[in-house]
Design a protein around this motif. Structure first.
Motif, PDB file in Angstrom:
ATOM      1  N   GLN A  77       0.804  -1.211   0.000  1.00 59.11           N
ATOM      2  CA  GLN A  77       0.000   0.000   0.000  1.00 59.11           C
ATOM      3  C   GLN A  77       0.845   1.272   0.000  1.00 59.11           C
ATOM      4  N   ASP A  78       2.160   1.119  -0.024  1.00 59.52           N
ATOM      5  CA  ASP A  78       3.054   2.265   0.104  1.00 59.52           C
ATOM      6  C   ASP A  78       4.083   2.236  -1.020  1.00 59.52           C
ATOM      7  N   LEU A  79       3.951   3.140  -1.990  1.00 61.66           N
ATOM      8  CA  LEU A  79       4.876   3.205  -3.122  1.00 61.66           C
ATOM      9  C   LEU A  79       5.838   4.368  -2.924  1.00 61.66           C
ATOM     10  N   ARG A  80       7.137   4.078  -2.978  1.00 66.38           N
ATOM     11  CA  ARG A  80       8.172   5.101  -2.895  1.00 66.38           C
ATOM     12  C   ARG A  80       8.630   5.461  -4.295  1.00 66.38           C
ATOM     13  N   VAL A  81       8.676   6.761  -4.578  1.00 64.07           N
ATOM     14  CA  VAL A  81       9.111   7.249  -5.884  1.00 64.07           C
ATOM     15  C   VAL A  81      10.278   8.204  -5.668  1.00 64.07           C
ATOM     16  N   ALA A  82      11.453   7.843  -6.171  1.00 60.51           N
ATOM     17  CA  ALA A  82      12.639   8.695  -6.052  1.00 60.51           C
ATOM     18  C   ALA A  82      12.660   9.705  -7.198  1.00 60.51           C
TER      19      ALA A  82
ATOM     20  N   GLY B 245      -4.745  11.151  -8.189  1.00 61.87           N
ATOM     21  CA  GLY B 245      -5.612  10.482  -9.156  1.00 61.87           C
ATOM     22  C   GLY B 245      -5.433   8.979  -9.122  1.00 61.87           C
ATOM     23  N   PHE B 246      -4.181   8.545  -8.942  1.00 61.18           N
ATOM     24  CA  PHE B 246      -3.910   7.112  -8.854  1.00 61.18           C
ATOM     25  C   PHE B 246      -4.500   6.533  -7.577  1.00 61.18           C
ATOM     26  N   LYS B 247      -4.336   7.245  -6.476  1.00 52.72           N
ATOM     27  CA  LYS B 247      -4.849   6.760  -5.198  1.00 52.72           C
ATOM     28  C   LYS B 247      -6.372   6.679  -5.207  1.00 52.72           C
ATOM     29  N   ALA B 248      -7.013   7.566  -5.960  1.00 49.65           N
ATOM     30  CA  ALA B 248      -8.476   7.538  -6.032  1.00 49.65           C
ATOM     31  C   ALA B 248      -8.975   6.248  -6.666  1.00 49.65           C
ATOM     32  N   SER B 249      -8.206   5.711  -7.616  1.00 47.22           N
ATOM     33  CA  SER B 249      -8.596   4.455  -8.266  1.00 47.22           C
ATOM     34  C   SER B 249      -7.970   3.236  -7.596  1.00 47.22           C
ATOM     35  N   HIS B 250      -7.138   3.478  -6.580  1.00 47.64           N
ATOM     36  CA  HIS B 250      -6.499   2.392  -5.830  1.00 47.64           C
ATOM     37  C   HIS B 250      -6.622   2.702  -4.334  1.00 47.64           C
ATOM     38  N   PRO B 251      -7.785   2.534  -3.753  1.00 52.00           N
ATOM     39  CA  PRO B 251      -8.016   2.892  -2.347  1.00 52.00           C
ATOM     40  C   PRO B 251      -7.012   2.216  -1.419  1.00 52.00           C
ATOM     41  N   GLY B 252      -6.521   2.994  -0.477  1.00 55.11           N
ATOM     42  CA  GLY B 252      -5.584   2.461   0.507  1.00 55.11           C
ATOM     43  C   GLY B 252      -4.135   2.561   0.107  1.00 55.11           C
ATOM     44  N   VAL B 253      -3.858   2.929  -1.150  1.00 59.94           N
ATOM     45  CA  VAL B 253      -2.479   3.050  -1.614  1.00 59.94           C
ATOM     46  C   VAL B 253      -1.940   4.444  -1.274  1.00 59.94           C
ATOM     47  N   ASN B 254      -0.709   4.485  -0.802  1.00 56.69           N
ATOM     48  CA  ASN B 254      -0.040   5.751  -0.532  1.00 56.69           C
ATOM     49  C   ASN B 254       1.152   5.884  -1.475  1.00 56.69           C
ATOM     50  N   VAL B 255       1.374   7.080  -2.004  1.00 57.37           N
ATOM     51  CA  VAL B 255       2.507   7.347  -2.899  1.00 57.37           C
ATOM     52  C   VAL B 255       3.354   8.452  -2.279  1.00 57.37           C
ATOM     53  N   ARG B 256       4.625   8.158  -2.049  1.00 59.55           N
ATOM     54  CA  ARG B 256       5.542   9.130  -1.445  1.00 59.55           C
ATOM     55  C   ARG B 256       6.652   9.475  -2.426  1.00 59.55           C
ATOM     56  N   PHE B 257       6.845  10.768  -2.674  1.00 59.14           N
ATOM     57  CA  PHE B 257       7.936  11.235  -3.525  1.00 59.14           C
ATOM     58  C   PHE B 257       9.110  11.628  -2.629  1.00 59.14           C
TER      59      PHE B 257
END
Length: 413
Positions: A22-27, A45-57
């Motif tokens: 549920q946690d994506l790291r983006v360097a 927008g991605f998280k809206a279609s993938h509930p519970g996913v977190n994206v960290r830059f």
């Protein structure tokens, strides 16, 4: 007891995997607030279609980016997704540590992989496999401080380019006049105020390309060719004789008004709203044979094969680089998608650059050549550095120094 322990441990591993999924790291190598704001909007927008996913830059400073990313990979702590610089892409692809994105991209709704130009995708393909998607195919441009040109009574680079007079000879000539008219200022600084230790290839490549050469090509070092020697000698003279280029050991800052010109890409236009002076962009100065092909910097999204979330990470890349995502990114990062490159939104609605300026960008993408890349770039740059350091001394023999660089890197090419 053993069975219960094993079951409990397995359950814990499963729970940990589910949590990490549920946690994506983006360097990334940008700390620009407008850039990060846009990236987070795309992630939302991605998280809206993938509930519970977190994206960290996660920002890694650009000067150390490739090295630190390599360390993270070697230490088993690679991010799920990363921006990848063009010069490092072949090394990561050949190391077999990047995910083949082809199946995910082909299955993604309305993705249209064929919309990307073939030259832009060449660096990221190996046979039929796609290991990265370029989100930025960005020509190098001259940024100039119009107020400093006006103070010197000079035509600016855009005006000179329109007359067909913006060449390397004129570049050196106006640089002397700019320094004379603007005491305490420099005429030019290398990309992002760097170019001696970091970004050395970005400093050398534009003038060398202008004189018809290259850093290396087809397995051969090009730095000792007559054109390359002439180009670097001219830049060396401007640093140490004319004293018009920010020298080693001095930190310039075009965006604060310290220099009249710099080289950069349109992503830096977001900084100009804080600059406090009139400015513009123009093509790079040409060489004796006219335009030899603008220099293009490129960066792509990649997914690491070792990511426990690689399928999810690949979907994130697909969504950020579909037509809608690329159109949004295009305000900072010139697109490789044909449909976006020719769109009204790209050419006429950039919030920082005029349609005329965007025309320079589009022409550069069409005519330009990507920065020289190689699968051994990390080793090549390490071998180059001490020899290039020797070049940036007032008494350096430029031709002999460049011969030394070629002797050091040729076995790696």
């Amino acid at each position: 007891m053993k069975g219960i322990f094993t079951l409990t441990a397995s359950a814990m591993v499963l729970m940990a995997a589910q949590a990490s999924a549920q946690d994506l790291r983006v360097a990334v190598y940008t700390s620009s607030e407008p850039h990060l704001k846009l990236l987070n909007q795309l992630a939302d927008g991605f998280k809206a279609s993938h509930p519970g996913v977190n994206v960290r830059f996660e920002t890694i400073p650009v000067a150390d980016y490739t090295q630190k990313l390599s360390f993270q990979v070697a230490g088993g702590k690679a991010p799920d997704v990363a921006w990848m610089m063009e010069d490092a892409a072949p090394a990561f692809i050949e190391a077999n540590i990047l995910m083949d994105l082809t199946p995910v991209l082909q299955a993604f709704p309305n993705y249209d992989l064929a919309d990307f130009t073939d030259p832009a995708m060449a660096l990221w393909r190996k046979g039929d496999q796609v290991y990265g998607v370029p989100f930025s195919t960005s020509p190098f441009l001259i940024y100039y401080n119009k107020a400093m040109f006006d103070k010197a009574g000079l035509e600016d680079p855009k005006q000179l380019a329109e007359k067909g007079e913006w060449n390397m000879t004129k570049f050196q000539e106006v640089s002397k006049q700019l320094v004379a008219a603007n005491p305490g200022k420099y005429a030019f600084e290398f990309k992002d105020g760097e170019g001696y230790a970091s970004r050395m290839t970005h400093a050398l490549l534009p003038p060398i390309r202008a004189y018809g050469g290259d850093l290396w090509e087809n397995g051969q070092c090009g730095l000792e060719s007559p054109g390359a020697v002439k180009a670097v000698q001219q830049i060396h003279d401007m640093v140490f004789k004319d004293k018009t280029i920010v020298p080693p050991g001095t930190q310039g800052d075009y965006f604060s008004g310290d220099s009249a010109m710099t080289v950069n890409q349109i992503s830096r236009a977001s900084k100009m709203k804080e600059a406090g002076f009139d400015w513009g962009v123009a093509p790079l100065p040409t060489g004796p044979n006219g335009e030899e092909g603008p220099v293009i910097g490129q960066a792509g999204f990649v997914v690491f094969e070792a990511s426990p979330n690689k399928e999810l990470a690949a979907e994130l890349v697909a969504q950020m680089t579909d037509k809608e995502g690329v159109a949004a990114l295009a305000q900072f990062f010139p697109p490789a998608r044909r449909s976006v490159l020719t769109s009204d939104a790209f050419l006429n609605k950039n919030q920082y650059l005029s349609p005329e300026m965007m025309g320079f960008v589009a022409a550069g993408i069409e005519k330009g050549r990507v920065v020289a890349a190689h699968e051994r770039v990390p080793q090549i740059l390490a071998a180059m550095k001490p020899r290039v350091d020797a070049l940036w001394r007032p008494d350096a023999d430029v031709a002999k120094s460049l011969q030394g660089v070629c002797a050091a890197i040729q076995p790696l090419l």
